[in-house]
Structures are given as C-alpha cells and as structure tokens.
Design a protein around this motif. Structure first.
Motif, PDB file in Angstrom:
ATOM      1  N   LYS A  61       0.859  -1.305   0.075  1.00 25.11           N
ATOM      2  CA  LYS A  61      -0.114   0.051  -0.132  1.00 25.11           C
ATOM      3  C   LYS A  61       0.909   1.347   0.111  1.00 25.11           C
ATOM      4  CE  LYS A  61      -3.839  -2.331   2.486  1.00 25.11           C
ATOM      5  NZ  LYS A  61      -4.521  -2.558   3.591  1.00 25.11           N
ATOM      6  N   SER A  62       2.204   1.238   0.133  1.00 31.42           N
ATOM      7  CA  SER A  62       2.878   2.304   0.169  1.00 31.42           C
ATOM      8  C   SER A  62       3.656   2.832  -1.113  1.00 31.42           C
ATOM      9  CB  SER A  62       4.101   2.090   1.322  1.00 31.42           C
ATOM     10  OG  SER A  62       4.940   3.095   1.218  1.00 31.42           O
ATOM     11  N   GLU A  63       3.566   3.915  -1.427  1.00 33.92           N
ATOM     12  CA  GLU A  63       4.096   4.476  -2.788  1.00 33.92           C
ATOM     13  C   GLU A  63       5.627   4.397  -2.646  1.00 33.92           C
ATOM     14  OE1 GLU A  63       2.423   8.026  -4.134  1.00 33.92           O
ATOM     15  OE2 GLU A  63       0.428   7.107  -4.519  1.00 33.92           O
ATOM     16  N   ALA A  64       6.052   4.779  -1.184  1.00 30.93           N
ATOM     17  CA  ALA A  64       7.566   4.957  -0.881  1.00 30.93           C
ATOM     18  C   ALA A  64       8.234   3.441  -1.392  1.00 30.93           C
ATOM     19  CB  ALA A  64       7.746   5.307   0.507  1.00 30.93           C
ATOM     20  N   SER A  65       7.426   2.603  -1.467  1.00 32.49           N
ATOM     21  CA  SER A  65       8.216   0.983  -1.442  1.00 32.49           C
ATOM     22  C   SER A  65       8.488   0.795  -2.980  1.00 32.49           C
ATOM     23  CB  SER A  65       7.444  -0.040  -1.050  1.00 32.49           C
ATOM     24  OG  SER A  65       6.167  -0.220  -1.932  1.00 32.49           O
ATOM     25  N   ASN A  66       7.774   1.655  -4.001  1.00 28.02           N
ATOM     26  CA  ASN A  66       8.148   1.477  -5.414  1.00 28.02           C
ATOM     27  C   ASN A  66       9.339   1.505  -5.795  1.00 28.02           C
ATOM     28  OD1 ASN A  66       5.133   1.285  -5.354  1.00 28.02           O
ATOM     29  ND2 ASN A  66       4.809   3.073  -6.301  1.00 28.02           N
ATOM     30  N   GLY A  67       9.928   0.302  -6.646  1.00 20.27           N
ATOM     31  CA  GLY A  67      11.332   0.417  -6.961  1.00 20.27           C
ATOM     32  C   GLY A  67      12.392  -0.273  -5.842  1.00 20.27           C
ATOM     33  N   GLN A  68      12.064  -0.501  -4.811  1.00 22.63           N
ATOM     34  CA  GLN A  68      12.926  -0.761  -3.801  1.00 22.63           C
ATOM     35  C   GLN A  68      13.147  -2.358  -3.765  1.00 22.63           C
ATOM     36  OE1 GLN A  68      13.779   1.275  -0.079  1.00 22.63           O
ATOM     37  NE2 GLN A  68      11.725   2.386  -0.334  1.00 22.63           N
ATOM     38  N   THR A  69      13.919  -2.602  -2.978  1.00 22.59           N
ATOM     39  CA  THR A  69      14.245  -4.122  -2.738  1.00 22.59           C
ATOM     40  C   THR A  69      14.579  -4.282  -1.209  1.00 22.59           C
ATOM     41  OG1 THR A  69      15.389  -4.655  -4.831  1.00 22.59           O
ATOM     42  CG2 THR A  69      15.720  -6.226  -2.817  1.00 22.59           C
ATOM     43  N   LEU A  70      13.349  -4.955  -0.450  1.00 22.76           N
ATOM     44  CA  LEU A  70      13.284  -4.691   0.841  1.00 22.76           C
ATOM     45  C   LEU A  70      13.336  -6.233   1.571  1.00 22.76           C
ATOM     46  CD1 LEU A  70      10.223  -2.152   0.768  1.00 22.76           C
ATOM     47  CD2 LEU A  70      12.623  -1.726   1.453  1.00 22.76           C
TER      48      LEU A  70
ATOM     49  N   LEU B 192      17.337  -3.911   7.901  1.00 25.10           N
ATOM     50  CA  LEU B 192      15.819  -3.879   7.650  1.00 25.10           C
ATOM     51  C   LEU B 192      15.477  -2.383   7.556  1.00 25.10           C
ATOM     52  CD1 LEU B 192      16.073  -7.183   8.397  1.00 25.10           C
ATOM     53  CD2 LEU B 192      13.715  -7.060   8.780  1.00 25.10           C
ATOM     54  N   SER B 193      16.275  -1.517   7.713  1.00 25.08           N
ATOM     55  CA  SER B 193      15.954  -0.100   8.000  1.00 25.08           C
ATOM     56  C   SER B 193      15.062   0.369   7.066  1.00 25.08           C
ATOM     57  CB  SER B 193      17.296   0.483   8.081  1.00 25.08           C
ATOM     58  OG  SER B 193      17.969   0.742   6.961  1.00 25.08           O
ATOM     59  N   GLU B 194      15.296  -0.115   5.877  1.00 26.66           N
ATOM     60  CA  GLU B 194      14.225   0.703   4.819  1.00 26.66           C
ATOM     61  C   GLU B 194      12.896   0.233   5.232  1.00 26.66           C
ATOM     62  OE1 GLU B 194      14.746   3.113   2.651  1.00 26.66           O
ATOM     63  OE2 GLU B 194      16.753   3.341   4.074  1.00 26.66           O
ATOM     64  N   THR B 195      12.634  -1.127   5.372  1.00 23.87           N
ATOM     65  CA  THR B 195      11.387  -1.994   5.648  1.00 23.87           C
ATOM     66  C   THR B 195      10.609  -1.272   6.868  1.00 23.87           C
ATOM     67  OG1 THR B 195      12.118  -3.830   4.567  1.00 23.87           O
ATOM     68  CG2 THR B 195      10.247  -3.991   5.995  1.00 23.87           C
ATOM     69  N   GLU B 196      11.511  -1.024   7.849  1.00 24.05           N
ATOM     70  CA  GLU B 196      11.012  -0.538   9.078  1.00 24.05           C
ATOM     71  C   GLU B 196      10.571   0.883   8.772  1.00 24.05           C
ATOM     72  OE1 GLU B 196      12.406  -0.098  13.828  1.00 24.05           O
ATOM     73  OE2 GLU B 196      13.931  -0.540  12.412  1.00 24.05           O
ATOM     74  N   LYS B 197      11.018   1.772   7.930  1.00 26.50           N
ATOM     75  CA  LYS B 197      10.454   3.261   7.612  1.00 26.50           C
ATOM     76  C   LYS B 197       9.010   2.776   7.296  1.00 26.50           C
ATOM     77  CE  LYS B 197      14.740   5.228   6.465  1.00 26.50           C
ATOM     78  NZ  LYS B 197      15.839   5.741   5.333  1.00 26.50           N
ATOM     79  N   ILE B 198       8.683   1.868   6.493  1.00 26.77           N
ATOM     80  CA  ILE B 198       7.524   1.837   5.688  1.00 26.77           C
ATOM     81  C   ILE B 198       6.560   1.072   6.689  1.00 26.77           C
ATOM     82  CG2 ILE B 198       6.268   0.442   3.960  1.00 26.77           C
ATOM     83  CD1 ILE B 198       8.977   1.036   2.330  1.00 26.77           C
ATOM     84  N   ALA B 199       6.890  -0.073   7.398  1.00 23.18           N
ATOM     85  CA  ALA B 199       5.926  -0.756   8.507  1.00 23.18           C
ATOM     86  C   ALA B 199       6.870  -0.612   9.844  1.00 23.18           C
ATOM     87  CB  ALA B 199       6.018  -2.224   7.915  1.00 23.18           C
ATOM     88  N   PRO B 200       6.502   0.288  10.497  1.00 21.31           N
ATOM     89  CA  PRO B 200       7.651   0.698  11.518  1.00 21.31           C
ATOM     90  C   PRO B 200       6.916  -0.116  13.044  1.00 21.31           C
ATOM     91  CG  PRO B 200       5.986   2.478  11.369  1.00 21.31           C
ATOM     92  CD  PRO B 200       5.947   1.535  10.204  1.00 21.31           C
ATOM     93  N   LYS B 201       5.658  -0.698  12.994  1.00 16.83           N
ATOM     94  CA  LYS B 201       5.222  -1.149  14.219  1.00 16.83           C
ATOM     95  C   LYS B 201       4.735  -2.764  14.002  1.00 16.83           C
ATOM     96  CE  LYS B 201       4.102   3.266  16.382  1.00 16.83           C
ATOM     97  NZ  LYS B 201       3.112   4.239  17.130  1.00 16.83           N
ATOM     98  N   THR B 202       5.568  -3.561  13.988  1.00 19.52           N
ATOM     99  CA  THR B 202       5.159  -5.115  14.068  1.00 19.52           C
ATOM    100  C   THR B 202       4.265  -5.299  15.174  1.00 19.52           C
ATOM    101  OG1 THR B 202       7.446  -5.747  14.934  1.00 19.52           O
ATOM    102  CG2 THR B 202       7.249  -5.765  12.506  1.00 19.52           C
ATOM    103  N   PRO B 203       3.224  -6.141  14.669  1.00 19.49           N
ATOM    104  CA  PRO B 203       2.325  -6.275  15.883  1.00 19.49           C
ATOM    105  C   PRO B 203       2.747  -7.654  16.796  1.00 19.49           C
ATOM    106  CG  PRO B 203       1.385  -7.371  13.818  1.00 19.49           C
ATOM    107  CD  PRO B 203       2.930  -6.595  13.652  1.00 19.49           C
ATOM    108  N   PHE B 204       3.526  -8.112  16.561  1.00 21.70           N
ATOM    109  CA  PHE B 204       3.830  -9.547  17.281  1.00 21.70           C
ATOM    110  C   PHE B 204       5.255  -9.433  18.073  1.00 21.70           C
ATOM    111  CE2 PHE B 204       0.573 -10.867  14.499  1.00 21.70           C
ATOM    112  CZ  PHE B 204      -0.505 -11.299  15.320  1.00 21.70           C
TER     113      PHE B 204
END
Length: 316
Positions: free
Chosen positions: A210-219, A287-299
C-alpha cells in the motif's frame, strides 16, 4: 481492491490469503497446489505460472489491481537451474502478463535472502553472492524484474527466515524437536540472525503493498530485533515446561559429519555440516528501509512462539 496472490497455497501465501479474506478483500489464489485451508478452496484456481497462455487468461479475467507473487520452488534439492524454472520462467511470464493487463497497478515480487550466502552483507540491491542453485534462480528472477518492469509499479521483497503457522519442515522441525525435548544446545558461539514471525511478515507485506514509498525498492522481511538461536530455543522450551540441555560443541560437529555421510546415502538425519554452519554463522540483515514503511510490527517473539505452538497442537 482486487488482489491476486500467486502461490497462495504455500506458507506465506496461505497466511496472506487468510489475512486479506478477513479484511473483506476480493482475492484470488493461483497455484498448482490446492489450498492448505479448506475454506480457501472457493478462491483458488489451479494455474502453473510457467504456462504463459493460461496465466495471461487468468489474470485478464480477474483484472486485479495488485499482485503478490509468492509462487516459487523454495527447496534446495534441485540439481540444475532448469529444476527452478518456476523462479525464472514464471517471473518472466508474470512480468509479461502484468504489463499487458491494464488493471494491474503494482506487483510485489518475493525473492529470498539467499541471493547472498549466509553471512555475506551486500553493498547494494544488485550485489549478489548466492551459494545454492535456489539462490541463483532467485538472482535471475530479480534480474528479470529489473529488465522487464514496465506498465506497473513494483517492489522486490526478500524474506529472511520466516516461521509460524502453516510453515514447512525446516522451522517446523525446530519446534518439533523442542516439543519432543530432543533439541540440544552446544557450548561456544551460536548464531545471531534475522528471523521473522509470519504475523509480522504479513503486516510488512501489506504495508509495502500500500506504500508508494516502496516502489522500485528491494526490501528484506523479518523481525527488526535479531534473534539469538539459543535464546529462542530456551523461550520455546519454557513454553513446554523444561530447560534445554547443553552438550559439548565437538559432539554436535561429529554428528554433522555423520549426517553428511548418511545424506550421501539418501538417509535423512537431523544434523549435517550445512545445518551446523547455519547454526554458527551470524546473519543480521539491514531492515531499516522496511522499518520506515512498516514501523510497528504487531507480535513479539514470545507471542509468536505461543501462537505457533497452539497451531502445531491444533493441526498435528
């Protein structure tokens, strides 16, 4: 939205299907194998992504807005690259198909952390150092995405060591050994690695989609706090009500060499040199770039342990 998941009958795919069905999303699973969950049968169509004509017809009929590509041959038993054509020809067919279907807005392509050997830290997205044919096939899959991306947004994700409900033999075996009180730790250094509980991985994938910021990235996908394998084993053993035994390191090393000999005779054994190296080599990924997009893992990991044990007890 309308979402198509390739490989929706696999481990990650099954959890994605369950998540999006509960969200009320119109979702379709295309896979050569039937779903693991019987209620998913209504949303499954048997398709081999290596069959371009059938794939194109299926995608054009469903008209998805988004595609999550999870289909792959993910084991290490292949003898040639041709054995992994799902990971190469399949990706190529999906690129061609999604580029020709106007409804497709974005595709998430699942690769693997094994595009680089365990312990190797890549300097950039296309710095590859695979150590297996499986890893090589995923490298080629990523290169195909880079070459043939057109007509849609895209992102490549590299799952790390993902575990949890509906997982396969590798990490299920780890839990089974602990459940049967057969797991032993050994003296000296054991590895610290990036693992990921599947519930957190699904959250990351949904956020990336759902994030436009992820487009073209490798995460990379995984939990943000690295896991010490010995600490993890002790946590799981605690849930079963006992303490893990510790044995001399040399004894495990000898068991690994014995396992290598049995493997050459096609006899299964729980330890071999590959597994011993895996247990003693650190592999902490960025995983820093992933954490910017999905900062709060639920478990938390402990919560993941408990939910996984509950699933094992329910499903055998």
């Amino acid at each position: 939205m309308k979402l198509m998941i390739t490989g929706g009958s696999g481990f990650i795919g099954t959890n994605l299907m369950e998540f999006y069905l509960k969200q009320g999303v119109q979702v379709r699973n295309i896979d050569i194998k039937p779903p693991k969950i019987s209620s998913h049968q209504l949303f499954w169509k048997q398709v081999d992504i290596r069959d371009l004509e059938n794939l194109e017809q299926t995608v054009a009929e469903f008209k998805p807005d988004y595609v999550m590509h999870m289909a792959a041959r993910a084991n290490l038993s292949g003898k040639t690259m041709a054995d992994y054509d799902t990971n190469t020809t399949g990706v190529q067919n999906l690129c061609i198909t999604c580029g020709s279907v106007p409804s497709v807005r974005k595709v998430v392509f699942a690769s693997t952390m094994l595009v680089c050997m365990v312990g190797y830290q890549p300097c950039h997205d296309q710095d590859y150092f695979p150590g297996t044919l499986y890893g090589c096939s995923k490298v080629e899959g990523e290169r195909i995405v880079w070459r043939q991306r057109n007509g849609f947004d895209w992102v490549i994700v590299r799952p790390t060591s993902i575990w949890g409900p509906w997982f396969g033999p590798t990490y299920r075996g780890f839990f089974d050994l602990l459940m049967k009180r057969r797991y032993v730790s050994f003296s000296g250094k054991m590895s610290v690695k990036t693992y990921g509980y599947i519930g957190n991985t699904i959250y990351q994938l949904d956020s990336i989609l759902k994030s436009e910021a992820s487009n073209g990235q490798t995460l990379y996908l995984g939990d943000y706090v690295p896991t010490h394998i010995n600490a993890w084993a002790k946590e799981i053993a605690t849930e079963f009500g006992y303490r893990v035994r510790t044995v001399p390191r040399a004894l495990i090393w000898m068991a690994a060499k014995f396992g290598d000999a049995l493997q050459r005779c096609n006899i299964a054994f729980p330890m071999n040199s590959f597994r011993f190296t895996n247990m003693t080599t650190d592999n902490i990924l960025d995983l820093s770039e992933t954490e910017k997009i999905a900062p709060k893992t639920p478990f938390s990991r402990v919560e993941g342990n408990r939910l996984t044990i509950k699933w094992i007890r329910t499903h055998g």
